[in-house]
Design a protein around this motif. Structure first.
Motif, PDB file in Angstrom:
ATOM      1  N   UNK A  40     -46.750  77.840  -0.436  1.00 44.85           N
ATOM      2  CA  UNK A  40     -46.690  78.076   0.996  1.00 44.85           C
ATOM      3  C   UNK A  40     -46.346  79.546   1.232  1.00 44.85           C
ATOM      4  N   UNK A  41     -47.226  80.247   1.928  1.00 37.08           N
ATOM      5  CA  UNK A  41     -47.017  81.660   2.217  1.00 37.08           C
ATOM      6  C   UNK A  41     -46.386  81.780   3.600  1.00 37.08           C
ATOM      7  N   UNK A  42     -45.215  82.371   3.645  1.00 31.66           N
ATOM      8  CA  UNK A  42     -44.503  82.518   4.910  1.00 31.66           C
ATOM      9  C   UNK A  42     -44.960  83.757   5.661  1.00 31.66           C
ATOM     10  N   UNK A  70     -44.717  81.106  17.431  1.00 32.14           N
ATOM     11  CA  UNK A  70     -43.706  80.092  17.765  1.00 32.14           C
ATOM     12  C   UNK A  70     -44.115  79.339  19.031  1.00 32.14           C
ATOM     13  N   UNK A  71     -44.540  80.090  20.053  1.00 35.11           N
ATOM     14  CA  UNK A  71     -44.938  79.476  21.325  1.00 35.11           C
ATOM     15  C   UNK A  71     -46.142  78.552  21.154  1.00 35.11           C
ATOM     16  N   UNK A  72     -47.020  78.876  20.217  1.00 35.30           N
ATOM     17  CA  UNK A  72     -48.221  78.072  19.977  1.00 35.30           C
ATOM     18  C   UNK A  72     -47.948  76.855  19.094  1.00 35.30           C
ATOM     19  N   UNK A  73     -46.727  76.736  18.579  1.00 36.97           N
ATOM     20  CA  UNK A  73     -46.405  75.630  17.673  1.00 36.97           C
ATOM     21  C   UNK A  73     -47.066  75.781  16.323  1.00 36.97           C
ATOM     22  N   UNK A  74     -47.334  77.013  15.926  1.00 38.24           N
ATOM     23  CA  UNK A  74     -48.079  77.280  14.697  1.00 38.24           C
ATOM     24  C   UNK A  74     -47.215  77.207  13.437  1.00 38.24           C
ATOM     25  N   UNK A  90     -48.181  76.083   9.838  1.00 35.29           N
ATOM     26  CA  UNK A  90     -48.329  74.637   9.728  1.00 35.29           C
ATOM     27  C   UNK A  90     -49.680  74.187   9.153  1.00 35.29           C
ATOM     28  N   UNK A  91     -50.777  74.764   9.634  1.00 32.58           N
ATOM     29  CA  UNK A  91     -52.113  74.252   9.328  1.00 32.58           C
ATOM     30  C   UNK A  91     -52.433  74.185   7.833  1.00 32.58           C
ATOM     31  N   UNK A  98     -52.890  66.507   2.953  1.00 33.97           N
ATOM     32  CA  UNK A  98     -53.905  65.489   3.206  1.00 33.97           C
ATOM     33  C   UNK A  98     -54.918  65.397   2.066  1.00 33.97           C
ATOM     34  N   UNK A  99     -55.129  66.535   1.381  1.00 33.19           N
ATOM     35  CA  UNK A  99     -56.072  66.566   0.264  1.00 33.19           C
ATOM     36  C   UNK A  99     -55.433  66.154  -1.060  1.00 33.19           C
ATOM     37  N   UNK A 100     -54.136  65.780  -1.024  1.00 34.90           N
ATOM     38  CA  UNK A 100     -53.449  65.350  -2.228  1.00 34.90           C
ATOM     39  C   UNK A 100     -52.869  66.476  -3.052  1.00 34.90           C
TER      40      UNK A 100
END
Length: 213
Positions: A40-42, A70-74, A90-91, A98-100
């Motif tokens: 996960x890249x921050x 933050x406002x976009x819920x990203x 998040x995405x 979902x892809x395992x």
């Protein structure tokens, strides 16, 4: 009768520790031994350190862009650490799970709390402790990336960070890197085999019972 396939939803392996306790080194070793695991890249508002690469180590963004995300819920989680802000987009994480595919996180206790609230069933949280405060200070100084003032601030903050160890599923004392990497790998192997992570397991067992009949 053909056996039903067993599939597995990915998990989120979180490694947290006080700065300098070794979580980044352990994370890199786990990634080297687990080619199917995603990192996960921050996103962060701080400036790049020498050798850090955009999109590989962090996504370097302005404070204004961070506020917009933050406002976009990203973000799956976001927090302020010292004078800078960090967040997990998040995405890409949700797509990997979902892809395992498993996703490794190198984040602090604040981010871990937020992920626990958002997706407890996918989370495996490991806290890395140093063998002593003296060893922690020596590691911070040996990095030669921070001033004496910053090292002192990190040491002062370490006690607070370590107080959150009870919020984690597992605790590893990083006395020796090879041993710590092996312990984290064992945790990962066991968590992958948890019954509730394996979708299609019931159908697989039923197909085995059907073959016996």
């Amino acid at each position: 009768m053909s056996q039903q396939p067993i599939k597995r939803r990915g998990l989120m392996l979180v490694l947290s520790s006080p700065s300098g306790a070794g979580k980044t080194t352990i994370s890199r070793r786990i990634l080297e031994s687990e080619p199917g695991m995603a990192l996960s890249i921050s996103a962060t508002t701080r400036q790049p350190r020498p050798g850090e690469v955009e999109g590989k180590d962090y996504f370097f963004v302005t404070p204004e862009r961070f506020d917009q995300m933050v406002a976009e819920g990203a973000f799956l989680e976001h927090a302020r650490v010292f004078d800078h802000r960090y967040g997990t987009p998040r995405a890409p994480v949700e797509e990997a799970l979902a892809a395992g595919r498993d996703v490794l996180f190198d984040i602090d206790w604040q981010g871990t709390q937020q992920i626990r609230e958002a997706a407890r069933e996918d989370l495996v949280a490991v806290f890395i402790l140093p063998p002593s405060t003296g060893a922690l200070e020596a590691r911070l100084k040996s990095r030669a990336q921070d001033s004496d003032e910053v090292v002192a601030r990190r040491m002062a903050k370490a006690a607070d960070e370590m107080s959150h160890w009870q919020e984690y599923d597992y605790v590893v004392v990083n006395r020796e890197v090879e041993e710590s990497v092996a312990q984290v790998a064992s945790i990962l192997a066991a968590e992958r085999l948890r019954r509730d992570r394996q979708s299609g397991l019931r159908a697989f067992v039923e197909s085995l019972r059907g073959e016996e009949g």
